[in-house]
Write a protein that holds these residues in place. Structure first.
Motif, PDB file in Angstrom:
ATOM      1  N   THR A 157      -8.760  -6.300  -3.882  1.00  0.00           N
ATOM      2  CA  THR A 157      -8.672  -4.882  -4.218  1.00  0.00           C
ATOM      3  C   THR A 157      -9.876  -4.148  -3.633  1.00  0.00           C
ATOM      4  O   THR A 157     -11.017  -4.419  -4.020  1.00  0.00           O
ATOM      5  CB  THR A 157      -8.646  -4.671  -5.745  1.00  0.00           C
ATOM      6  OG1 THR A 157      -7.591  -5.443  -6.317  1.00  0.00           O
ATOM      7  CG2 THR A 157      -8.429  -3.200  -6.079  1.00  0.00           C
ATOM      8  N   THR A 158      -9.618  -3.243  -2.703  1.00  0.00           N
ATOM      9  CA  THR A 158     -10.710  -2.448  -2.147  1.00  0.00           C
ATOM     10  C   THR A 158     -11.009  -1.287  -3.092  1.00  0.00           C
ATOM     11  O   THR A 158     -10.111  -0.688  -3.687  1.00  0.00           O
ATOM     12  CB  THR A 158     -10.356  -1.930  -0.742  1.00  0.00           C
ATOM     13  OG1 THR A 158      -9.104  -1.228  -0.788  1.00  0.00           O
ATOM     14  CG2 THR A 158     -10.232  -3.086   0.240  1.00  0.00           C
ATOM     15  N   GLY A 182      -9.221   1.050   5.511  1.00  0.00           N
ATOM     16  CA  GLY A 182      -8.670  -0.124   4.828  1.00  0.00           C
ATOM     17  C   GLY A 182      -8.070  -1.133   5.798  1.00  0.00           C
ATOM     18  O   GLY A 182      -8.145  -2.348   5.574  1.00  0.00           O
ATOM     19  N   SER A 198       0.790  -1.234   0.000  1.00  0.00           N
ATOM     20  CA  SER A 198       0.000   0.000   0.000  1.00  0.00           C
ATOM     21  C   SER A 198       0.824   1.287   0.000  1.00  0.00           C
ATOM     22  O   SER A 198       1.473   1.612  -0.995  1.00  0.00           O
ATOM     23  CB  SER A 198      -1.028  -0.024   1.129  1.00  0.00           C
ATOM     24  OG  SER A 198      -0.482  -0.316   2.368  1.00  0.00           O
ATOM     25  N   ASN A 212      -5.580  -1.080  -2.796  1.00  0.00           N
ATOM     26  CA  ASN A 212      -6.791  -0.400  -3.241  1.00  0.00           C
ATOM     27  C   ASN A 212      -6.677  -0.215  -4.755  1.00  0.00           C
ATOM     28  O   ASN A 212      -5.713  -0.664  -5.379  1.00  0.00           O
ATOM     29  CB  ASN A 212      -7.018   0.921  -2.486  1.00  0.00           C
ATOM     30  CG  ASN A 212      -5.922   1.952  -2.729  1.00  0.00           C
ATOM     31  OD1 ASN A 212      -5.262   1.959  -3.772  1.00  0.00           O
ATOM     32  ND2 ASN A 212      -5.723   2.844  -1.776  1.00  0.00           N
ATOM     33  N   GLU A 213      -7.657   0.437  -5.365  1.00  0.00           N
ATOM     34  CA  GLU A 213      -7.687   0.494  -6.830  1.00  0.00           C
ATOM     35  C   GLU A 213      -6.493   1.264  -7.391  1.00  0.00           C
ATOM     36  O   GLU A 213      -5.866   0.848  -8.371  1.00  0.00           O
ATOM     37  CB  GLU A 213      -9.002   1.109  -7.303  1.00  0.00           C
ATOM     38  CG  GLU A 213      -9.286   0.865  -8.765  1.00  0.00           C
ATOM     39  CD  GLU A 213     -10.727   1.172  -9.129  1.00  0.00           C
ATOM     40  OE1 GLU A 213     -11.203   0.615 -10.130  1.00  0.00           O
ATOM     41  OE2 GLU A 213     -11.377   1.958  -8.405  1.00  0.00           O
ATOM     42  N   VAL A 225     -15.445  -4.129  -2.826  1.00  0.00           N
ATOM     43  CA  VAL A 225     -14.192  -4.880  -2.965  1.00  0.00           C
ATOM     44  C   VAL A 225     -14.327  -5.880  -4.108  1.00  0.00           C
ATOM     45  O   VAL A 225     -15.415  -6.397  -4.376  1.00  0.00           O
ATOM     46  CB  VAL A 225     -13.846  -5.601  -1.636  1.00  0.00           C
ATOM     47  CG1 VAL A 225     -14.954  -6.562  -1.219  1.00  0.00           C
ATOM     48  CG2 VAL A 225     -12.527  -6.338  -1.729  1.00  0.00           C
TER      49      VAL A 225
END
Length: 326
Positions: free
Chosen positions: A221-222, A255, A170, A194-195, A228
């Motif tokens: 992938t959030t 997250g 991240s 994440n995206e 998600v």
């Protein structure tokens, strides 16, 4: 399942800006940005990605083992974590540096501008996972944002010890080299992004989406308010919507709360859809509070959320497990 959560442990300084960052940026002056934001509030809270995830896991009854580096100012924070079910016996205490500091401004659109001072986190590589594993045999090592050298070392040690590991690079993707990203991801049982981070990870590693999936077990992938997406090689994607109509007080740590819920459900042997649903319910708890560890894990509240959003069957799958965490 005994989970070691490696990564940052920090004090958060959270500020609220009443306007919108984008309104302060002049497109023709982006090469010469010099801005100061007058904020309305400042809240000092406990934080750090690893500590946040461990806090959530502890609240769900998992007895997580926290692995990271702190300063001599950690004593009060350590008591708090122990009171919330976190094993701090493998936290390294520096004699030279204070615990890391996270400084973050959030605007009215929940966009954030942040800075992170590593402090004692720079010594996290001194923690030897072999010694941790000898003290408390591990089933999974989560490698979350930390000193880059420590992230690589702990990943390599998990491989050497034949322990499953989860990669959660991240925020540190901006600091990691391509070689480091490839090392952290290859062989991971779980990959969390994440995206935006999913695109940055591909750019850093020089891999396509397919090449990432070739190297990991499951990629989670959030997607913020969209929920998600869970991808695995040779299987259709699993998508789960976020909890709707949640009043957003502060996105910091949301997250991390998702990861704790997801990993708790996985450790209980539940399917991916249930894991994502519990993760999203935990995220909603964190989103309505200011501070990454300001929420309270109450099984009845989580079940009510899951039942209302995902249905009676979804709540039934989680009920027995969440009841044991009370």
């Amino acid at each position: 399942m005994r989970i070691a959560v490696t990564g940052s442990i920090a004090t958060d300084h959270l500020m609220a800006f009443p306007g919108r960052f984008v309104d302060q940026l002049l497109p023709d002056q982006l090469e010469h940005v010099s801005l100061s934001f007058l904020v309305d509030t400042l809240q000092v809270r406990r934080g750090g990605v690893a500590a946040n995830i461990a806090f959530g896991l502890g609240g769900l009854g998992l007895d997580p083992l926290l692995v990271g580096a702190v300063g001599p100012d950690f004593a009060e924070y350590e008591v708090w974590l122990k009171e919330h079910g976190v094993d701090t016996g493998s936290v390294y205490v520096s004699s030279d540096h204070q615990t890391a500091r996270f400084m973050c401004m959030t605007d009215q659109d929940t966009n954030q501008i942040a800075a992170f001072y590593a402090g004692a986190m720079a010594e996290a590589g001194r923690v030897d996972l072999r010694a941790v594993h000898d003290r408390a045999p591990l089933d999974l090592v989560l490698v979350s944002p930390n000193d880059p050298g420590a992230m690589v070392r702990h990943t390599e040690q998990a491989r050497d010890l034949d322990i499953d590991f989860a990669a959660d690079p991240s925020q540190q993707l901006a600091r990691l080299t391509g070689a480091e990203v490839r090392s952290l991801v290859t062989g991971a049982r779980w990959l969390f992004t994440n995206e935006y981070e999913s695109a940055l990870l591909r750019e850093r590693a020089g891999w396509s989406r397919q090449e990432v999936l070739d190297r990991v077990g499951t990629w989670v992938t959030t997607l913020g308010a969209q929920g998600v997406r869970i991808d695995r090689m040779g299987a259709p994607a699993v998508t789960v919507g976020a909890v709707p109509d949640v009043r957003a007080e502060d996105p910091t740590g949301v997250g991390d709360a998702f990861r704790s819920g997801f990993l708790a459900a996985v450790s209980w042997g539940l399917k991916l859809e249930s894991a994502a649903q519990l993760g999203c319910a935990m995220s909603a708890l964190a989103l309505v509070t200011v501070g990454s560890q300001a929420y309270e894990v109450r099984p009845e509240r989580l079940l009510a959320t899951v039942r209302a959003v995902y249905g009676e069957h979804a709540a039934g799958l989680l009920e027995a497990k969440l009841g044991r965490s009370a």
